[in-house]
Design a protein around this motif. Structure first.
Motif, PDB file in Angstrom:
ATOM      1  N   SER A 167     -52.394 -20.203 -11.631  1.00 53.47           N
ATOM      2  CA  SER A 167     -51.510 -19.074 -11.910  1.00 53.47           C
ATOM      3  C   SER A 167     -52.088 -18.280 -13.078  1.00 53.47           C
ATOM      4  O   SER A 167     -52.701 -18.844 -13.986  1.00 53.47           O
ATOM      5  CB  SER A 167     -50.098 -19.559 -12.247  1.00 53.47           C
TER       6      SER A 167
ATOM      7  N   PRO B 134     -51.982 -16.356 -16.502  1.00 56.11           N
ATOM      8  CA  PRO B 134     -51.135 -16.523 -17.686  1.00 56.11           C
ATOM      9  C   PRO B 134     -50.216 -15.317 -17.878  1.00 56.11           C
ATOM     10  O   PRO B 134     -50.599 -14.189 -17.588  1.00 56.11           O
ATOM     11  CB  PRO B 134     -52.139 -16.639 -18.830  1.00 56.11           C
ATOM     12  N   SER B 135     -49.037 -15.580 -18.360  1.00 56.38           N
ATOM     13  CA  SER B 135     -48.093 -14.504 -18.656  1.00 56.38           C
ATOM     14  C   SER B 135     -48.500 -13.834 -19.961  1.00 56.38           C
ATOM     15  O   SER B 135     -49.302 -14.371 -20.735  1.00 56.38           O
ATOM     16  CB  SER B 135     -46.681 -15.063 -18.781  1.00 56.38           C
TER      17      SER B 135
ATOM     18  N   ALA C  56     -49.389 -16.053 -27.335  1.00 59.38           N
ATOM     19  CA  ALA C  56     -49.334 -17.325 -28.058  1.00 59.38           C
ATOM     20  C   ALA C  56     -50.743 -17.876 -28.269  1.00 59.38           C
ATOM     21  O   ALA C  56     -51.069 -18.384 -29.341  1.00 59.38           O
ATOM     22  CB  ALA C  56     -48.480 -18.335 -27.287  1.00 59.38           C
ATOM     23  N   HIS C  57     -51.599 -17.763 -27.264  1.00 57.19           N
ATOM     24  CA  HIS C  57     -52.981 -18.219 -27.402  1.00 57.19           C
ATOM     25  C   HIS C  57     -53.716 -17.425 -28.467  1.00 57.19           C
ATOM     26  O   HIS C  57     -54.430 -17.986 -29.299  1.00 57.19           O
ATOM     27  CB  HIS C  57     -53.700 -18.108 -26.045  1.00 57.19           C
TER      28      HIS C  57
ATOM     29  N   ARG D 277     -52.483 -18.373 -31.897  1.00 59.55           N
ATOM     30  CA  ARG D 277     -52.914 -19.724 -32.271  1.00 59.55           C
ATOM     31  C   ARG D 277     -54.419 -19.816 -32.501  1.00 59.55           C
ATOM     32  O   ARG D 277     -54.866 -20.417 -33.454  1.00 59.55           O
ATOM     33  CB  ARG D 277     -52.507 -20.712 -31.172  1.00 59.55           C
TER      34      ARG D 277
ATOM     35  N   GLU E 213     -46.707 -13.572 -22.524  1.00 60.89           N
ATOM     36  CA  GLU E 213     -46.243 -14.444 -23.592  1.00 60.89           C
ATOM     37  C   GLU E 213     -47.250 -15.559 -23.864  1.00 60.89           C
ATOM     38  O   GLU E 213     -47.556 -15.875 -25.011  1.00 60.89           O
ATOM     39  CB  GLU E 213     -44.891 -15.047 -23.211  1.00 60.89           C
ATOM     40  N   GLN E 214     -47.808 -16.153 -22.810  1.00 58.51           N
ATOM     41  CA  GLN E 214     -48.795 -17.208 -22.982  1.00 58.51           C
ATOM     42  C   GLN E 214     -50.071 -16.660 -23.635  1.00 58.51           C
ATOM     43  O   GLN E 214     -50.662 -17.308 -24.494  1.00 58.51           O
ATOM     44  CB  GLN E 214     -49.142 -17.837 -21.640  1.00 58.51           C
ATOM     45  N   MET E 215     -50.482 -15.457 -23.227  1.00 58.96           N
ATOM     46  CA  MET E 215     -51.685 -14.853 -23.795  1.00 58.96           C
ATOM     47  C   MET E 215     -51.490 -14.539 -25.278  1.00 58.96           C
ATOM     48  O   MET E 215     -52.387 -14.764 -26.098  1.00 58.96           O
ATOM     49  CB  MET E 215     -52.066 -13.596 -23.013  1.00 58.96           C
TER      50      MET E 215
END
Length: 59
Positions: free
Chosen positions: A43, A45-46, A52-53, A56, A48-50
């Motif tokens: 899948s 990445p959304s 957050a990455h 981080r 939001e996930q991008m």
């Protein structure tokens, strides 16, 4: 695993190590299969996930 798949996996691994973008693989390293056979298992990445990455890891 067929010999042709094993050879293609090795070739894609070597090409990726030499700088090829992972999206250009014809095989899937994670599933040890042809990329077209496991595309539905991955899948994108959304946003939001991008984000957050990026926060981080900084890239």
């Amino acid at each position: 695993m067929t010999l042709s798949l094993a050879a293609a996996l090795a070739a894609d691994d070597a090409a990726e190590d030499a700088g090829m973008h992972p999206d250009d693989r014809t095989t899937c390293h994670q599933h040890q299969d042809w990329a077209e056979n496991c595309a539905s298992k991955h899948s994108r990445p959304s946003a939001e996930q991008m984000l957050a990455h990026t926060v981080r890891w900084g890239n």
